[in-house]
Design a protein around this motif. Structure first.
Motif, mmCIF file in Angstrom:
data_model
loop_
_atom_site.group_PDB
_atom_site.id
_atom_site.type_symbol
_atom_site.label_atom_id
_atom_site.label_comp_id
_atom_site.label_asym_id
_atom_site.label_seq_id
_atom_site.Cartn_x
_atom_site.Cartn_y
_atom_site.Cartn_z
ATOM 1 N N SER A 182 0.825 -1.203 0.000
ATOM 2 C CA SER A 182 0.000 0.000 0.000
ATOM 3 C C SER A 182 0.862 1.258 0.000
ATOM 4 O O SER A 182 1.968 1.265 0.536
ATOM 5 N N ILE A 183 0.315 2.322 -0.602
ATOM 6 C CA ILE A 183 0.927 3.637 -0.486
ATOM 7 C C ILE A 183 0.529 4.265 0.838
ATOM 8 O O ILE A 183 1.347 4.840 1.552
ATOM 9 N N THR A 184 -0.751 4.160 1.182
ATOM 10 C CA THR A 184 -1.233 4.620 2.488
ATOM 11 C C THR A 184 -2.424 3.777 2.901
ATOM 12 O O THR A 184 -3.236 3.357 2.067
ATOM 13 N N ASP A 185 -2.523 3.507 4.188
ATOM 14 C CA ASP A 185 -3.576 2.665 4.748
ATOM 15 C C ASP A 185 -3.882 3.187 6.148
ATOM 16 O O ASP A 185 -3.012 3.154 7.020
ATOM 17 N N THR A 186 -5.099 3.696 6.370
ATOM 18 C CA THR A 186 -5.390 4.355 7.638
ATOM 19 C C THR A 186 -6.868 4.290 7.974
ATOM 20 O O THR A 186 -7.717 4.049 7.102
ATOM 21 N N SER A 187 -7.199 4.524 9.239
ATOM 22 C CA SER A 187 -8.573 4.647 9.717
ATOM 23 C C SER A 187 -8.705 5.967 10.472
ATOM 24 O O SER A 187 -7.745 6.418 11.105
ATOM 25 N N TYR A 188 -9.901 6.567 10.444
ATOM 26 C CA TYR A 188 -10.058 7.888 11.039
ATOM 27 C C TYR A 188 -11.529 8.181 11.312
ATOM 28 O O TYR A 188 -12.439 7.506 10.790
ATOM 29 N N LEU A 189 -11.782 9.215 12.118
ATOM 30 C CA LEU A 189 -13.117 9.725 12.356
ATOM 31 C C LEU A 189 -13.489 10.711 11.250
ATOM 32 O O LEU A 189 -12.620 11.366 10.666
ATOM 33 N N THR A 190 -14.784 10.822 10.969
ATOM 34 C CA THR A 190 -15.257 11.746 9.942
ATOM 35 C C THR A 190 -16.331 12.674 10.510
ATOM 36 O O THR A 190 -17.080 12.302 11.420
ATOM 37 N N LEU A 191 -16.396 13.871 9.950
ATOM 38 C CA LEU A 191 -17.431 14.842 10.277
ATOM 39 C C LEU A 191 -18.034 15.314 8.957
ATOM 40 O O LEU A 191 -17.301 15.659 8.021
ATOM 41 N N GLY A 192 -19.362 15.298 8.874
ATOM 42 C CA GLY A 192 -19.985 15.648 7.610
ATOM 43 C C GLY A 192 -21.259 16.446 7.769
ATOM 44 O O GLY A 192 -21.783 16.629 8.873
ATOM 45 N N GLY A 193 -21.762 16.913 6.642
ATOM 46 C CA GLY A 193 -23.009 17.657 6.617
ATOM 47 C C GLY A 193 -23.584 17.653 5.218
ATOM 48 O O GLY A 193 -22.913 17.287 4.243
ATOM 49 N N GLY A 194 -24.834 18.043 5.116
ATOM 50 C CA GLY A 194 -25.460 18.085 3.808
ATOM 51 C C GLY A 194 -26.859 18.646 3.879
ATOM 52 O O GLY A 194 -27.371 18.973 4.950
ATOM 53 N N ILE A 195 -27.495 18.735 2.729
ATOM 54 C CA ILE A 195 -28.870 19.220 2.658
ATOM 55 C C ILE A 195 -29.570 18.555 1.481
ATOM 56 O O ILE A 195 -28.960 18.326 0.422
ATOM 57 N N THR A 196 -30.829 18.204 1.684
ATOM 58 C CA THR A 196 -31.658 17.598 0.658
ATOM 59 C C THR A 196 -32.827 18.506 0.334
ATOM 60 O O THR A 196 -33.475 19.040 1.242
ATOM 61 N N LEU A 197 -33.099 18.687 -0.945
ATOM 62 C CA LEU A 197 -34.276 19.402 -1.428
ATOM 63 C C LEU A 197 -35.123 18.417 -2.216
ATOM 64 O O LEU A 197 -34.603 17.712 -3.083
ATOM 65 N N ALA A 198 -36.436 18.359 -1.912
ATOM 66 C CA ALA A 198 -37.290 17.385 -2.576
ATOM 67 C C ALA A 198 -38.643 17.983 -2.904
ATOM 68 O O ALA A 198 -39.222 18.734 -2.114
ATOM 69 N N LYS A 199 -39.138 17.627 -4.085
ATOM 70 C CA LYS A 199 -40.472 18.048 -4.488
ATOM 71 C C LYS A 199 -41.037 17.003 -5.436
ATOM 72 O O LYS A 199 -40.383 16.614 -6.397
#
Length: 246
Positions: free
Chosen positions: A48-65
């Motif tokens: 492998s070139i890089t192999d790691t584990s980590y925590l993630t923080l995310g966000g988003g928004i959905t628009l629906a009609k």
């Protein structure tokens, strides 16, 4: 007249189900999770070139009609590190992901979708000639989903194919060896989610996803002279999101 919205939202490896009575639904969300990332040579003997584990923080928004939905999502790694295999030293790793999805609900259980996604991996490594490497990927994707109601909750599965371009670069001070390489792939992603509706206004979403891409036929400053072996990018992730409906 108000009508029910029944929407399955997919953002490449992310699936949600939405039920609300409104002409327009707006759903922001925030998430935290874990991910395992590996950028490795297709030949297992090369490692492998890089192999790691980590925590993630995310966000988003959905628009629906009606039967149409649109979603934006972004996530980033939190205080991530990786082990540089040649020296055993621990170095900084950063990962960011972005996706934009447009979809259409076919019936109460199925939907189709397509969109654009991008991701960037940045990782430092100690070297006399270079101090970091980055791998960027971006492209279009499309797929479908299937969902099942479990009382007020929803279990969903999705699959998608992606046409991705990849770019591997570093800051080697020796220009003749500097990486500035490009390749492409047709990759696959699989995902599942479980939506817990606390009320008509809010809820939680448990998600899991697998993304796998093999990048071949490299061209660039280094590849054209020395050749670069095929690389595979694998991301396994899981997260918990909280959403509200407006």
């Amino acid at each position: 007249m108000k009508k029910a919205l029944s929407i399955l939202l997919i953002t490449l490896g992310t699936l949600q189900s939405i039920d609300a009575s409104a002409q327009m639904l707006i759903r922001p969300r925030a998430s935290i999770g874990v991910a395992a990332y590996e950028l490795a040579f297709v030949d297992p003997a090369s490692g492998s070139i890089t192999d790691t584990s980590y925590l993630t923080l995310g966000g988003g928004i959905t628009l629906a009609k009606g039967n149409t939905f649109f979603d934006l999502s972004v996530s980033t790694s939190l205080a991530a590190e990786h082990n540089y295999t040649q020296s055993g030293q621990t170095e900084t790793f950063q990962r960011t992901d972005f996706a934009a999805t447009l979809g259409y609900v076919l019936d109460s259980n199925m939907s189709v979708f397509g969109g654009f996604k991008s991701g960037r991996s940045y990782f430092e490594y100690p070297s006399s000639d270079a101090s970091y490497m980055s791998f960027d990927s971006a492209g279009l994707f499309g797929g479908g989903s299937l969902s099942f109601r479990l009382g007020s909750d929803v279990l969903s599965f999705n699959a998608a194919l992606a046409l991705m371009n990849g770019s591997l670069t570093d800051n080697d001070i020796n220009f003749s060896n500097r990486l500035n390489e490009e390749a492409n792939t047709v990759g696959v992603s699989l995902g599942a989610s479980y939506v817990i509706n606390l009320s008509n206004q809010s809820g939680f979403i448990l998600k899991g996803a697998l993304q796998n891409y093999s990048f071949t036929n490299w061209t660039g400053n280094y590849s054209n002279t020395n050749g670069l072996s095929d690389l595979k990018e694998t991301i396994v992730s899981g997260n918990l999101a909280y959403f509200v409906n407006f």
